[in-house]
Design a protein around this motif. Structure first.
Motif, short mmCIF file in Angstrom:
data_model
loop_
_atom_site.label_atom_id
_atom_site.label_comp_id
_atom_site.label_asym_id
_atom_site.label_seq_id
_atom_site.Cartn_x
_atom_site.Cartn_y
_atom_site.Cartn_z
N ARG A 16 0.85 -1.20 0.00
CA ARG A 16 0.00 0.00 0.00
C ARG A 16 0.88 1.24 0.00
O ARG A 16 1.72 1.43 0.87
CB ARG A 16 -0.91 -0.02 1.24
N TRP A 17 0.64 2.10 -0.99
CA TRP A 17 1.36 3.37 -1.09
C TRP A 17 0.85 4.31 0.00
O TRP A 17 -0.35 4.51 0.15
CB TRP A 17 1.15 3.96 -2.47
N THR A 18 1.77 4.88 0.77
CA THR A 18 1.41 5.80 1.86
C THR A 18 2.02 7.17 1.65
O THR A 18 2.05 7.98 2.57
CB THR A 18 1.88 5.22 3.22
N GLY A 19 2.50 7.44 0.45
CA GLY A 19 3.25 8.67 0.19
C GLY A 19 2.48 9.80 -0.46
O GLY A 19 3.08 10.75 -0.96
N ASN A 20 1.15 9.76 -0.43
CA ASN A 20 0.38 10.88 -0.98
C ASN A 20 0.44 12.04 0.00
O ASN A 20 -0.05 11.96 1.12
CB ASN A 20 -1.07 10.47 -1.22
N TYR A 31 5.13 13.80 -4.53
CA TYR A 31 4.73 12.66 -3.70
C TYR A 31 5.95 11.95 -3.12
O TYR A 31 7.05 12.05 -3.63
CB TYR A 31 3.88 11.66 -4.50
N GLN A 32 5.70 11.25 -2.04
CA GLN A 32 6.73 10.43 -1.42
C GLN A 32 6.64 9.01 -1.97
O GLN A 32 5.58 8.57 -2.42
CB GLN A 32 6.57 10.40 0.10
N ARG A 33 7.72 8.30 -1.89
CA ARG A 33 7.77 6.91 -2.40
C ARG A 33 7.45 5.90 -1.30
O ARG A 33 7.54 4.70 -1.49
CB ARG A 33 9.16 6.61 -2.98
N ALA A 34 7.03 6.38 -0.15
CA ALA A 34 6.74 5.53 1.00
C ALA A 34 5.63 4.53 0.71
O ALA A 34 4.62 4.88 0.10
CB ALA A 34 6.36 6.39 2.20
N HIS A 35 5.84 3.31 1.15
CA HIS A 35 4.81 2.28 1.07
C HIS A 35 5.01 1.26 2.17
O HIS A 35 6.06 1.23 2.81
CB HIS A 35 4.74 1.63 -0.32
N GLU A 36 3.98 0.47 2.41
CA GLU A 36 4.01 -0.56 3.43
C GLU A 36 3.77 -1.92 2.80
O GLU A 36 2.93 -2.06 1.91
CB GLU A 36 2.92 -0.33 4.47
N ILE A 37 4.51 -2.90 3.28
CA ILE A 37 4.34 -4.27 2.83
C ILE A 37 3.79 -5.05 4.01
O ILE A 37 4.35 -5.00 5.11
CB ILE A 37 5.69 -4.87 2.36
N LYS A 38 2.68 -5.76 3.78
CA LYS A 38 2.03 -6.50 4.87
C LYS A 38 1.71 -7.91 4.41
O LYS A 38 1.46 -8.16 3.23
CB LYS A 38 0.71 -5.84 5.26
N GLU A 40 -0.66 -11.17 6.33
CA GLU A 40 -1.53 -11.42 7.46
C GLU A 40 -0.77 -12.00 8.66
O GLU A 40 0.00 -12.95 8.53
CB GLU A 40 -2.64 -12.40 7.05
N GLY A 41 -0.96 -11.35 9.81
CA GLY A 41 -0.38 -11.82 11.05
C GLY A 41 1.10 -11.50 11.23
O GLY A 41 1.73 -12.02 12.14
N LYS A 42 1.66 -10.65 10.37
CA LYS A 42 3.09 -10.34 10.44
C LYS A 42 3.29 -8.84 10.58
O LYS A 42 2.44 -8.05 10.18
CB LYS A 42 3.79 -10.84 9.19
N PRO A 43 4.47 -8.43 11.10
CA PRO A 43 4.75 -6.99 11.21
C PRO A 43 4.83 -6.33 9.82
O PRO A 43 5.18 -6.97 8.84
CB PRO A 43 6.11 -6.93 11.89
N VAL A 44 4.51 -5.07 9.80
CA VAL A 44 4.58 -4.28 8.57
C VAL A 44 6.05 -3.98 8.25
O VAL A 44 6.85 -3.70 9.14
CB VAL A 44 3.81 -2.96 8.74
N ILE A 45 6.40 -4.04 6.97
CA ILE A 45 7.72 -3.62 6.50
C ILE A 45 7.54 -2.25 5.87
O ILE A 45 6.74 -2.08 4.94
CB ILE A 45 8.29 -4.61 5.47
N LEU A 46 8.29 -1.27 6.38
CA LEU A 46 8.23 0.08 5.82
C LEU A 46 9.23 0.14 4.67
O LEU A 46 10.41 -0.17 4.84
CB LEU A 46 8.58 1.10 6.89
N ALA A 47 8.74 0.55 3.50
CA ALA A 47 9.58 0.55 2.30
C ALA A 47 9.47 1.87 1.56
O ALA A 47 8.57 2.67 1.80
CB ALA A 47 9.17 -0.62 1.40
#
Length: 160
Positions: A16-20, A31-38, A40-47
Motif C-alpha cells: 500500500r502506497w502511503t506517500g500521498n 509525492y513520497q515513495r513511502a509504502h508498506e508491505i504487509k 496477514e499476522g506479520k509486522p509491517v515492512i516500511l519501504a
C-alpha cells in the motif's frame, strides 16, 4: 516427500502506497515513495525507493528486499542441508552485494548478486562438506531459481 509438498504453494502480500502528500502524483516531486508491505499476522515492512529516486533512506527499498530474499532462501536451504548431513552450524551471517545496470530508457535490471555467507561450524564438523553444501543450497533455492541474473556464492567457513 509426500505428494502434498508437490502441490503449488501460493503467497499473498499487500503493498500500500502511503506517500500521498495531498497532491497525489501531480508532479514527480509532489509525492513520497513511502509504502508498506504487509502479510496477514506479520509486522509491517516500511519501504520506499532508493534515495537517488527520491526515496527514504531509512526504509527498505525493493532492491534490498530482493537481495535479502535471495540471501534468506539460500540460508534456510543451507541450514536444512547441514542438519541433514551432520554439519553443526553455530553461526551464520551474510553480506550480499548486488549490481544493477540502468538501461537507456531509464529502467534497469540486476546483473548479479553475490552472497557472502560467513558460517561457523562446530569442531568435528567437516569444513569441506560445509563448503560444498552451499552449491546444493543454491540449486534448491526457490528465489535464486526464479531470477534471470547470476547469483554467486562466496562462502567462508570457520570452525569453533
Amino acid at each position: 516427500m509426500s505428494k502434498a509438498t508437490h502441490k503449488p504453494h501460493h503467497f499473498k502480500v499487500s503493498v500500500r502506497w502511503t506517500g500521498n502528500t495531498g497532491e497525489g502524483t501531480s508532479a514527480y516531486t509532489a509525492y513520497q515513495r513511502a509504502h508498506e508491505i504487509k502479510a496477514e499476522g506479520k509486522p509491517v515492512i516500511l519501504a520506499s525507493s532508493e534515495p537517488v529516486y527520491r526515496g527514504d533512506a531509512a526504509r527498505y527499498n525493493p532492491e534490498e528486499l530482493l537481495m535479502a530474499s535471495l540471501s534468506g532462501c539460500h540460508m534456510l536451504w543451507y541450514l536444512h542441508l547441514c542438519a541433514d548431513a551432520g554439519v553443526v552450524v553455530t553461526a551464520y551471517e551474510d553480506q550480499p552485494e548486488g549490481t544493477m545496470r540502468i538501461t537507456d530508457d531509464g529502467g534497469g535490471h540486476f546483473t548479479e548478486v553475490v552472497l557472502k555467507p560467513s558460517v561457523t561450524i562446530k569442531e568435528g564438523s567437516d569444513p569441506g562438506l560445509a563448503r560444498s553444501l552451499h552449491e546444493r543450497a543454491h540449486r534448491l533455492c526457490f528465489i535464486a531459481s526464479s531470477v534471470n541474473f547470476d547469483v554467486r556464492n562466496e562462502p567462508t567457513i570457520k570452525v569453533e
